[in-house]
Design a protein around this motif. Structure first.
Motif, PDB file in Angstrom:
ATOM      1  N   GLY A  62      -3.205 -12.836   4.721  1.00  0.00           N
ATOM      2  CA  GLY A  62      -3.508 -11.567   4.058  1.00  0.00           C
ATOM      3  C   GLY A  62      -4.935 -11.517   3.539  1.00  0.00           C
ATOM      4  N   VAL A  63      -5.421 -12.632   2.980  1.00  0.00           N
ATOM      5  CA  VAL A  63      -6.807 -12.681   2.502  1.00  0.00           C
ATOM      6  C   VAL A  63      -7.777 -12.550   3.675  1.00  0.00           C
ATOM      7  CG1 VAL A  63      -8.514 -14.126   1.345  1.00  0.00           C
ATOM      8  CG2 VAL A  63      -6.175 -14.042   0.475  1.00  0.00           C
ATOM      9  N   SER A  64      -7.483 -13.192   4.798  1.00  0.00           N
ATOM     10  CA  SER A  64      -8.352 -13.076   5.979  1.00  0.00           C
ATOM     11  C   SER A  64      -8.360 -11.652   6.520  1.00  0.00           C
ATOM     12  CB  SER A  64      -7.872 -14.051   7.061  1.00  0.00           C
ATOM     13  OG  SER A  64      -7.925 -15.383   6.611  1.00  0.00           O
ATOM     14  N   TRP A  65      -7.196 -10.994   6.515  1.00  0.00           N
ATOM     15  CA  TRP A  65      -7.148  -9.593   6.952  1.00  0.00           C
ATOM     16  C   TRP A  65      -8.021  -8.721   6.059  1.00  0.00           C
ATOM     17  CZ3 TRP A  65      -6.185  -4.850   5.013  1.00  0.00           C
ATOM     18  CH2 TRP A  65      -5.905  -3.817   5.904  1.00  0.00           C
ATOM     19  N   ALA A  66      -7.936  -8.937   4.766  1.00  0.00           N
ATOM     20  CA  ALA A  66      -8.752  -8.149   3.836  1.00  0.00           C
ATOM     21  C   ALA A  66     -10.240  -8.399   4.057  1.00  0.00           C
ATOM     22  CB  ALA A  66      -8.359  -8.479   2.395  1.00  0.00           C
ATOM     23  N   GLU A  67     -10.609  -9.642   4.315  1.00  0.00           N
ATOM     24  CA  GLU A  67     -12.025  -9.947   4.548  1.00  0.00           C
ATOM     25  C   GLU A  67     -12.529  -9.260   5.806  1.00  0.00           C
ATOM     26  OE1 GLU A  67     -14.918 -13.896   5.004  1.00  0.00           O
ATOM     27  OE2 GLU A  67     -12.743 -14.070   5.128  1.00  0.00           O
ATOM     28  N   SER A  68     -11.715  -9.235   6.874  1.00  0.00           N
ATOM     29  CA  SER A  68     -12.155  -8.590   8.114  1.00  0.00           C
ATOM     30  C   SER A  68     -12.189  -7.066   7.988  1.00  0.00           C
ATOM     31  CB  SER A  68     -11.212  -8.993   9.250  1.00  0.00           C
ATOM     32  OG  SER A  68      -9.882  -8.558   8.989  1.00  0.00           O
ATOM     33  N   HIS A  69     -11.435  -6.489   7.061  1.00  0.00           N
ATOM     34  CA  HIS A  69     -11.416  -5.033   6.875  1.00  0.00           C
ATOM     35  C   HIS A  69     -12.212  -4.589   5.656  1.00  0.00           C
ATOM     36  CE1 HIS A  69      -8.056  -5.569   9.656  1.00  0.00           C
ATOM     37  NE2 HIS A  69      -8.142  -4.292   9.938  1.00  0.00           N
ATOM     38  N   LYS A  70     -13.022  -5.486   5.099  1.00  0.00           N
ATOM     39  CA  LYS A  70     -13.923  -5.160   3.978  1.00  0.00           C
ATOM     40  C   LYS A  70     -13.150  -4.681   2.759  1.00  0.00           C
ATOM     41  CE  LYS A  70     -17.279  -6.035   6.816  1.00  0.00           C
ATOM     42  NZ  LYS A  70     -17.972  -7.349   6.719  1.00  0.00           N
ATOM     43  N   VAL A  90       3.394  -9.304   4.603  1.00  0.00           N
ATOM     44  CA  VAL A  90       2.069  -9.166   3.993  1.00  0.00           C
ATOM     45  C   VAL A  90       1.128  -8.365   4.891  1.00  0.00           C
ATOM     46  CG1 VAL A  90       0.032 -10.421   3.225  1.00  0.00           C
ATOM     47  CG2 VAL A  90       2.305 -11.226   2.580  1.00  0.00           C
ATOM     48  N   VAL A  91       0.907  -8.843   6.110  1.00  0.00           N
ATOM     49  CA  VAL A  91      -0.025  -8.146   7.013  1.00  0.00           C
ATOM     50  C   VAL A  91       0.504  -6.761   7.413  1.00  0.00           C
ATOM     51  CG1 VAL A  91      -1.172  -8.261   9.258  1.00  0.00           C
ATOM     52  CG2 VAL A  91      -1.041 -10.301   7.832  1.00  0.00           C
ATOM     53  N   PRO A  92       1.807  -6.589   7.759  1.00  0.00           N
ATOM     54  CA  PRO A  92       2.294  -5.227   8.034  1.00  0.00           C
ATOM     55  C   PRO A  92       2.128  -4.284   6.847  1.00  0.00           C
ATOM     56  CG  PRO A  92       3.837  -6.848   8.898  1.00  0.00           C
ATOM     57  CD  PRO A  92       2.831  -7.606   8.098  1.00  0.00           C
ATOM     58  N   ALA A  93       2.318  -4.787   5.614  1.00  0.00           N
ATOM     59  CA  ALA A  93       2.131  -3.937   4.436  1.00  0.00           C
ATOM     60  C   ALA A  93       0.668  -3.535   4.282  1.00  0.00           C
ATOM     61  CB  ALA A  93       2.621  -4.659   3.186  1.00  0.00           C
ATOM     62  N   LEU A  94      -0.257  -4.455   4.567  1.00  0.00           N
ATOM     63  CA  LEU A  94      -1.679  -4.119   4.490  1.00  0.00           C
ATOM     64  C   LEU A  94      -2.049  -3.077   5.536  1.00  0.00           C
ATOM     65  CD1 LEU A  94      -3.191  -7.677   3.951  1.00  0.00           C
ATOM     66  CD2 LEU A  94      -3.163  -5.803   2.309  1.00  0.00           C
ATOM     67  N   GLU A  95      -1.518  -3.206   6.746  1.00  0.00           N
ATOM     68  CA  GLU A  95      -1.790  -2.216   7.788  1.00  0.00           C
ATOM     69  C   GLU A  95      -1.233  -0.851   7.411  1.00  0.00           C
ATOM     70  OE1 GLU A  95      -3.538  -2.453  10.403  1.00  0.00           O
ATOM     71  OE2 GLU A  95      -3.812  -4.606  10.797  1.00  0.00           O
ATOM     72  N   ARG A  96      -0.091  -0.845   6.725  1.00  0.00           N
ATOM     73  CA  ARG A  96       0.552   0.416   6.377  1.00  0.00           C
ATOM     74  C   ARG A  96      -0.078   1.072   5.139  1.00  0.00           C
ATOM     75  NH1 ARG A  96       5.103  -1.565   5.386  1.00  0.00           N
ATOM     76  NH2 ARG A  96       4.881  -1.663   3.119  1.00  0.00           N
ATOM     77  N   ASP A  97      -0.302   0.289   4.079  1.00  0.00           N
ATOM     78  CA  ASP A  97      -0.734   0.865   2.803  1.00  0.00           C
ATOM     79  C   ASP A  97      -2.250   1.036   2.697  1.00  0.00           C
ATOM     80  OD1 ASP A  97       1.934   0.853   2.068  1.00  0.00           O
ATOM     81  OD2 ASP A  97       1.802  -1.137   1.142  1.00  0.00           O
ATOM     82  N   ARG A  98      -3.031   0.144   3.327  1.00  0.00           N
ATOM     83  CA  ARG A  98      -4.501   0.176   3.233  1.00  0.00           C
ATOM     84  C   ARG A  98      -4.949   0.275   1.771  1.00  0.00           C
ATOM     85  NH1 ARG A  98      -7.336  -0.853   8.119  1.00  0.00           N
ATOM     86  NH2 ARG A  98      -5.781  -0.558   9.765  1.00  0.00           N
ATOM     87  N   PRO A  99      -4.685  -0.743   0.935  1.00  0.00           N
ATOM     88  CA  PRO A  99      -5.035  -0.656  -0.488  1.00  0.00           C
ATOM     89  C   PRO A  99      -6.540  -0.654  -0.711  1.00  0.00           C
ATOM     90  CG  PRO A  99      -4.334  -2.876   0.067  1.00  0.00           C
ATOM     91  CD  PRO A  99      -4.102  -2.040   1.297  1.00  0.00           C
ATOM     92  N   ASP A 100      -6.945  -0.205  -1.913  1.00  0.00           N
ATOM     93  CA  ASP A 100      -8.363  -0.210  -2.267  1.00  0.00           C
ATOM     94  C   ASP A 100      -8.859  -1.623  -2.560  1.00  0.00           C
ATOM     95  OD1 ASP A 100      -8.833   2.705  -2.262  1.00  0.00           O
ATOM     96  OD2 ASP A 100      -7.368   2.685  -3.873  1.00  0.00           O
ATOM     97  N   LEU A 101      -8.020  -2.461  -3.144  1.00  0.00           N
ATOM     98  CA  LEU A 101      -8.375  -3.847  -3.391  1.00  0.00           C
ATOM     99  C   LEU A 101      -7.095  -4.669  -3.469  1.00  0.00           C
ATOM    100  CD1 LEU A 101      -7.887  -4.678  -6.685  1.00  0.00           C
ATOM    101  CD2 LEU A 101      -9.698  -2.988  -6.902  1.00  0.00           C
ATOM    102  N   ILE A 102      -7.268  -5.995  -3.473  1.00  0.00           N
ATOM    103  CA  ILE A 102      -6.138  -6.927  -3.514  1.00  0.00           C
ATOM    104  C   ILE A 102      -6.337  -7.852  -4.714  1.00  0.00           C
ATOM    105  CG2 ILE A 102      -4.992  -8.837  -2.328  1.00  0.00           C
ATOM    106  CD1 ILE A 102      -5.788  -7.480   0.304  1.00  0.00           C
ATOM    107  N   LEU A 103      -5.254  -8.077  -5.452  1.00  0.00           N
ATOM    108  CA  LEU A 103      -5.286  -8.930  -6.630  1.00  0.00           C
ATOM    109  C   LEU A 103      -4.215 -10.003  -6.489  1.00  0.00           C
ATOM    110  CD1 LEU A 103      -6.199  -9.692  -9.478  1.00  0.00           C
ATOM    111  CD2 LEU A 103      -4.635  -7.966 -10.367  1.00  0.00           C
ATOM    112  N   LEU A 104      -4.627 -11.260  -6.589  1.00  0.00           N
ATOM    113  CA  LEU A 104      -3.704 -12.398  -6.539  1.00  0.00           C
ATOM    114  C   LEU A 104      -3.789 -13.134  -7.872  1.00  0.00           C
ATOM    115  CD1 LEU A 104      -4.465 -13.756  -2.946  1.00  0.00           C
ATOM    116  CD2 LEU A 104      -2.589 -12.284  -3.662  1.00  0.00           C
ATOM    117  N   ASP A 105      -2.708 -13.111  -8.623  1.00  0.00           N
ATOM    118  CA  ASP A 105      -2.632 -13.759  -9.938  1.00  0.00           C
ATOM    119  C   ASP A 105      -1.799 -15.031  -9.782  1.00  0.00           C
ATOM    120  OD1 ASP A 105      -2.427 -14.529 -12.531  1.00  0.00           O
ATOM    121  OD2 ASP A 105      -1.761 -12.605 -13.304  1.00  0.00           O
TER     122      ASP A 105
END
Length: 295
Positions: free
Chosen positions: A226-234, A183-198
Motif C-alpha cells: 500500500g505504501v508503494s502504491w501511494a508513492e507511485s501515485h504521488k 489494501v490496494v483495491p481500496a486505494l484504487e477505489r477510494d483514491r484518498p488525499d493522504l495515508i496515515l499509519l499509526d
C-alpha cells in the motif's frame, strides 16, 4: 463443533496416556504428548476462526460506514440545491415586489411602463449604448456571497484519509480504514488525499495487531505494498511512531517511503514558512507528545 471434538480428543488422549503409563510408560507418555499436540492444534484453529470472524465483522462495519457517508453527502447536496433554488425564487419575488412598488409610486396601471424623465437643459442627443469595452459590462452584485481570492484558491473541503489510525482526536475528515486483503483495491477505489499509519493503532487493531510480529509477515507485506502504491501515485504517506518497544517488522515499516512524524527542523525549513493544514498540525502535536513522553 470441530474445535470441541478436537479438544475432547486431546483430553481423552491425555487421560488415556496417564492411565497407560502405569503399565507402559513409553506408550503412555506418547499418548499424553499426542493429547497435548492435539490440544494446541485445536487452540490454534480456534484463534484463526475468531480472527476470520473479526475480519468479516470489520468489513461489514466499513461497508456500513461508507454507506452512511455517501448518504450524508447526498443529503448535503440536496440541501444545497434546495437553498440555491430558494435563493432564485426569493430574488424573483423581490424584483416583482419592487416593480409593483414603482408602479404604485408613479400611479401607473398594471402593465404600463413609467414615463422617462425629461432630459436636462443643454443636454445633447442621447448617447448610444456601449457595445464593447468595460462600459458595456453590466454591474452585477450578489449580497449572499463571501468568496475571496484565498477561499477560491484553497476551497474548504473534507480530506479523505486512508490507512490505520484512530480518527477521534483528529479534525474533520473522511476515514477510509484499511482491511487485510483489500489494501490496494481500496486505494484504487477510494483514491484518498493522504495515508496515515499509526503504529499505536496498528498494534491495538483486532486484525492488524500481528503485522509487526514474526507471524504477521503477510500482513506487513500488504502494508508495504500500500505504501508503494501511494508513492507511485504521488499520495503522501505519514507514519506516527509508537512509544512501545519495536517488534520484528517495525523496522521494515519505518524504512519505507512513509514520512515519519514529527517533522524535523530540516523538513519545516524546506516548507519555506508555508502554512500547515489543520490535520498535519494535529499529527505534529500527537507525534511530539509521544516523542517527549518516550524521552
Amino acid at each position: 463443533m470441530s474445535t470441541r471434538l478436537a479438544a475432547a480428543a486431546a483430553l481423552v488422549l491425555f487421560v488415556l496416556g496417564a492411565v497407560v503409563q502405569i503399565w507402559s510408560p513409553r506408550v503412555g507418555l506418547t499418548l499424553m504428548l499426542l493429547g497435548v499436540m492435539v490440544g494446541l492444534a485445536s487452540i490454534t484453529f480456534m484463534q484463526r476462526t475468531l480472527q476470520r470472524r473479526l475480519i468479516k465483522h470489520e468489513r461489514l462495519l466499513g461497508t456500513l460506514q461508507r454507506s452512511v457517508t455517501q448518504g450524508t453527502n447526498k443529503v448535503h447536496r440536496a440541501v444545497e440545491a434546495g437553498n440555491k433554488q430558494s435563493g432564485k425564487y426569493g430574488a424573483s419575488l423581490m424584483r416583482r415586489t419592487q416593480d409593483v412598488n414603482d408602479r404604485l409610486k408613479h400611479g401607473l396601471p398594471a402593465g404600463a411602463a413609467p414615463a422617462a424623465s425629461p432630459a436636462p437643459a443643454g443636454a445633447g442627443a442621447p448617447r448610444p449604448a456601449a457595445s464593447a469595452g468595460r462600459a458595456s459590462t453590466p454591474e452585477v452584485t450578489n449580497p449572499f456571497t463571501n468568496e475571496t481570492l484565498a477561499t477560491m484558491l484553497t476551497p474548504q473541503r473534507v480530506l479523505a484519509v486512508g490507512g490505520i489510525f484512530d480518527p477521534r482526536p483528529l479534525p474533520e475528515l473522511t476515514a477510509r480504514p484499511w482491511l487485510p486483503g483489500e489494501v490496494v483495491p481500496a486505494l484504487e477505489r477510494d483514491r484518498p488525499d493522504l495515508i496515515l499509519l499509526d503504529e499505536q493503532a496498528l498494534r491495538a487493531s483486532a486484525v492488524w495487531s500481528s503485522a509487526t510480529t514474526g507471524v504477521g509477515t503477510a500482513l506487513m507485506r500488504e502494508l508495504l505494498e500500500g505504501v508503494s502504491w501511494a508513492e507511485s501515485h504521488k499520495v503522501p504517506v505519514y507514519l506516527l511512531r509508537s512509544a512501545l518497544p519495536p517488534d520484528v517488522h517495525t523496522a521494515a515499516l519505518r524504512r519505507s517511503s512513509a514520512v515519519s512524524l514529527p517533522l524535523g527542523p530540516e523538513e519545516l525549513e524546506a516548507a519555506a514558512g508555508a502554512p500547515q493544514t489543520s490535520l498535519l498540525s494535529h499529527l505534529q502535536e500527537i507525534a511530539t507528545d509521544r516523542t517527549e513522553g518516550h524521552a
